[in-house]
Design a protein around this motif. Structure first.
Motif, PDB file in Angstrom:
ATOM      1  N   PRO A 140     -23.737 108.088 -63.566  1.00  0.00           N
ATOM      2  CA  PRO A 140     -23.159 107.341 -62.436  1.00  0.00           C
ATOM      3  C   PRO A 140     -23.644 105.903 -62.392  1.00  0.00           C
ATOM      4  CG  PRO A 140     -24.906 108.783 -61.662  1.00  0.00           C
ATOM      5  CD  PRO A 140     -24.698 109.112 -63.110  1.00  0.00           C
ATOM      6  N   ARG A 141     -22.721 104.980 -62.139  1.00  0.00           N
ATOM      7  CA  ARG A 141     -23.098 103.567 -61.980  1.00  0.00           C
ATOM      8  C   ARG A 141     -22.248 102.842 -60.955  1.00  0.00           C
ATOM      9  NH1 ARG A 141     -21.209 105.763 -67.061  1.00  0.00           N
ATOM     10  NH2 ARG A 141     -19.770 104.376 -68.113  1.00  0.00           N
ATOM     11  N   GLU A 142     -21.085 103.384 -60.597  1.00  0.00           N
ATOM     12  CA  GLU A 142     -20.267 102.738 -59.580  1.00  0.00           C
ATOM     13  C   GLU A 142     -20.114 103.652 -58.375  1.00  0.00           C
ATOM     14  OE1 GLU A 142     -15.753 103.109 -60.546  1.00  0.00           O
ATOM     15  OE2 GLU A 142     -16.751 102.570 -62.425  1.00  0.00           O
ATOM     16  N   VAL A 143     -19.637 103.088 -57.284  1.00  0.00           N
ATOM     17  CA  VAL A 143     -19.630 103.800 -56.002  1.00  0.00           C
ATOM     18  C   VAL A 143     -18.877 105.120 -56.080  1.00  0.00           C
ATOM     19  CG1 VAL A 143     -18.836 103.698 -53.608  1.00  0.00           C
ATOM     20  CG2 VAL A 143     -19.926 101.702 -54.644  1.00  0.00           C
ATOM     21  N   MET A 144     -17.717 105.123 -56.714  1.00  0.00           N
ATOM     22  CA  MET A 144     -16.912 106.342 -56.750  1.00  0.00           C
ATOM     23  C   MET A 144     -17.609 107.458 -57.513  1.00  0.00           C
ATOM     24  SD  MET A 144     -14.264 107.318 -55.299  1.00  0.00           S
ATOM     25  CE  MET A 144     -13.338 108.838 -55.265  1.00  0.00           C
ATOM     26  N   HIS A 145     -18.414 107.108 -58.509  1.00  0.00           N
ATOM     27  CA  HIS A 145     -19.171 108.129 -59.233  1.00  0.00           C
ATOM     28  C   HIS A 145     -20.132 108.846 -58.287  1.00  0.00           C
ATOM     29  CE1 HIS A 145     -18.651 105.695 -63.239  1.00  0.00           C
ATOM     30  NE2 HIS A 145     -17.504 106.126 -62.736  1.00  0.00           N
ATOM     31  N   TYR A 160     -30.953 106.519 -63.324  1.00  0.00           N
ATOM     32  CA  TYR A 160     -32.030 105.841 -64.047  1.00  0.00           C
ATOM     33  C   TYR A 160     -31.527 104.850 -65.097  1.00  0.00           C
ATOM     34  CZ  TYR A 160     -31.242 109.319 -67.785  1.00  0.00           C
ATOM     35  OH  TYR A 160     -30.691 110.097 -68.776  1.00  0.00           O
ATOM     36  N   LEU A 161     -30.362 105.097 -65.677  1.00  0.00           N
ATOM     37  CA  LEU A 161     -29.868 104.169 -66.694  1.00  0.00           C
ATOM     38  C   LEU A 161     -29.391 102.861 -66.061  1.00  0.00           C
ATOM     39  CD1 LEU A 161     -29.471 103.747 -69.671  1.00  0.00           C
ATOM     40  CD2 LEU A 161     -27.199 104.786 -69.497  1.00  0.00           C
ATOM     41  N   ALA A 162     -28.810 102.942 -64.875  1.00  0.00           N
ATOM     42  CA  ALA A 162     -28.407 101.721 -64.165  1.00  0.00           C
ATOM     43  C   ALA A 162     -29.633 100.863 -63.869  1.00  0.00           C
ATOM     44  CB  ALA A 162     -27.679 102.073 -62.872  1.00  0.00           C
ATOM     45  N   PHE A 163     -30.738 101.503 -63.490  1.00  0.00           N
ATOM     46  CA  PHE A 163     -31.975 100.760 -63.247  1.00  0.00           C
ATOM     47  C   PHE A 163     -32.539 100.208 -64.553  1.00  0.00           C
ATOM     48  CE2 PHE A 163     -32.495 103.757 -59.447  1.00  0.00           C
ATOM     49  CZ  PHE A 163     -31.909 102.842 -58.584  1.00  0.00           C
ATOM     50  N   GLY A 164     -32.337 100.944 -65.649  1.00  0.00           N
ATOM     51  CA  GLY A 164     -32.773 100.449 -66.950  1.00  0.00           C
ATOM     52  C   GLY A 164     -32.011  99.201 -67.357  1.00  0.00           C
ATOM     53  N   VAL A 165     -30.711  99.170 -67.055  1.00  0.00           N
ATOM     54  CA  VAL A 165     -29.895  97.978 -67.330  1.00  0.00           C
ATOM     55  C   VAL A 165     -30.398  96.798 -66.506  1.00  0.00           C
ATOM     56  CG1 VAL A 165     -27.595  96.975 -67.079  1.00  0.00           C
ATOM     57  CG2 VAL A 165     -27.847  99.287 -67.990  1.00  0.00           C
ATOM     58  N   LEU A 166     -30.706  97.049 -65.240  1.00  0.00           N
ATOM     59  CA  LEU A 166     -31.214  95.982 -64.372  1.00  0.00           C
ATOM     60  C   LEU A 166     -32.538  95.437 -64.901  1.00  0.00           C
ATOM     61  CD1 LEU A 166     -30.495  97.358 -60.777  1.00  0.00           C
ATOM     62  CD2 LEU A 166     -29.169  95.707 -62.091  1.00  0.00           C
ATOM     63  N   ALA A 167     -33.418  96.341 -65.331  1.00  0.00           N
ATOM     64  CA  ALA A 167     -34.722  95.912 -65.844  1.00  0.00           C
ATOM     65  C   ALA A 167     -34.558  95.006 -67.062  1.00  0.00           C
ATOM     66  CB  ALA A 167     -35.569  97.135 -66.194  1.00  0.00           C
ATOM     67  N   LYS A 168     -33.626  95.359 -67.937  1.00  0.00           N
ATOM     68  CA  LYS A 168     -33.401  94.535 -69.130  1.00  0.00           C
ATOM     69  C   LYS A 168     -32.789  93.187 -68.764  1.00  0.00           C
ATOM     70  CE  LYS A 168     -31.046  94.378 -73.583  1.00  0.00           C
ATOM     71  NZ  LYS A 168     -30.146  95.070 -74.544  1.00  0.00           N
ATOM     72  N   LYS A 169     -31.822  93.191 -67.850  1.00  0.00           N
ATOM     73  CA  LYS A 169     -31.157  91.949 -67.456  1.00  0.00           C
ATOM     74  C   LYS A 169     -32.128  90.999 -66.758  1.00  0.00           C
ATOM     75  CE  LYS A 169     -26.984  92.600 -68.964  1.00  0.00           C
ATOM     76  NZ  LYS A 169     -26.376  91.677 -69.969  1.00  0.00           N
TER      77      LYS A 169
END
Length: 356
Positions: free
Chosen positions: A277-282, A297-306
């Motif tokens: 899940p990464r968007e609201v509908m998910h 956790y993967l969405a947070f991983g993307v944020l950490a990298k960005k």
């Protein structure tokens, strides 16, 4: 009925939120204040909550949680993240604390007509209340909107008024940070216990392997219920060439319905640790099919990298809070489409249509 004025003790009408009880045995009429006071003082409810209820935001942890993911690119590919998902969805949500502005309506072709693999989420559309006025306004009627939830199975009769029923963890937002999830995972005091169950299957076995893994997952969940666990964690960590992820929506709905059929659903809460899940509908779909809380956790991983690469000009904590804030605001908007004011009434409601 015509009643003499001198025999009328009180006049009025039953107002919203008020109660009136007539005891035919004693011939007494209980007013709203008297009735509520009697019920409120029947047991020391406040003491029970103070002793047994824990607020997740107030629980501190000395454990170090790493938000970065070493094999980030591999997982992004495995879970079908596109450049659009990251640059046009996750990053704007982290920067602005709200969903990106888009045109009204959805002119994308239906998932069943696509020649490319589609996420299970894409096949669903939420129903909505077809009325002239909005069922509820999540902005102007914010006072009655709530995403607050409680975790912790009780394994007791809900009609029994006993202190053990208040042994719960209060969660203000159903979107759990990695730190909050780690706390829940290792919460041992006050008798809390949990079980982590994998949402994985052997890809070499194909559809039969997927079906087999879901069946085994349901049996493991039932065993956790019988062992008295307070909540279970469905996790898709551990993806590699020998372990493919079961779609989180499929796993959650299968477990939810299985426990309902076994009449054990109320005895356990479902926490989802998923990269999908990464968007609201998910998130809305997962809650609508039975999830109690989600750790993306993967969405947070993307944020950490960005944040690390400078693509997001904020510190990680701010970016994370903005992302969660945007998801929460989006969830309230989705709830309002059907007139729901709380996530607890939306959970497990199945108010979706599957196309294809």
């Amino acid at each position: 009925l015509e009643i003499a004025p001198d025999k009328i003790k009180a006049r009025g009408r039953l107002r919203p939120g008020k109660m009136l009880m007539v005891d035919t045995k004693t011939g007494r009429i209980f007013s709203d204040d008297e009735l509520k006071k009697t019920l409120a003082e029947a047991f020391p409810y406040r003491n029970w909550l103070n002793k047994n209820c824990s607020n997740l935001e107030e629980i501190s942890s000395g454990r170090s949680v790493n938000n970065e993911i070493p094999n980030l690119n591999t997982l992004l590919t495995a879970f079908g993240y596109s450049e659009e998902d990251i640059e046009n969805l996750i990053v704007p949500m982290a920067n602005e604390g709200k969903e990106p502005v888009s045109s009204m309506g959805n002119d994308a072709s239906l998932a069943l007509f696509s020649r490319k693999p589609q996420r299970l989420f894409n096949y669903f559309r939420q129903q909505f209340a077809q009325v002239t006025n909005p069922p509820i306004d999540p902005i102007r009627e914010e006072l009655v909107m709530s995403l607050t939830g409680y975790l912790g199975a009780i394994h007791q009769n809900l009609l029994d008024e006993i202190p053990r029923l208040s042994k719960i963890v209060k969660v203000k937002s159903p979107i759990l940070t990695n730190t909050q999830f780690d706390i829940l995972l290792n919460l041992r005091y006050k008798g809390f216990s949990t079980a982590v169950l994998p949402m994985l299957f052997n890809p070499e076995e194909g559809a039969d392997g997927l079906k087999k893994a879901i069946g085994e997952l349901c049996l493991l969940v039932e065993r956790a219920v019988d062992e008295g666990k307070n909540y279970i964690v469905l996790s898709d960590r551990g993806v590699d060439k020998n372990h493919a992820p079961i779609p989180s929506l499929l796993a959650v709905s299968a477990v939810h319905h299985y426990l309902v059929e076994k009449r054990k659903r109320i005895q356990i809460d479902i926490v989802v640790e998923s990269a999908e899940p990464r968007e609201v509908m998910h998130f809305a779909l997962l809650f609508g099919f039975g999830a109690n809380a989600i750790n993306p956790y993967l969405a947070f991983g993307v944020l950490a990298k960005k944040v690390k690469t400078g693509d997001i000009q904020l510190d990680f904590e701010t970016a994370k809070k903005n992302y969660i804030k945007s998801v929460n605001k989006g969830l309230l908007k989705v709830l309002s489409k059907m007139g729901n004011s709380t996530l607890r009434s939306y959970r497990g409601a199945h108010i979706f249509e599957a196309i294809g």
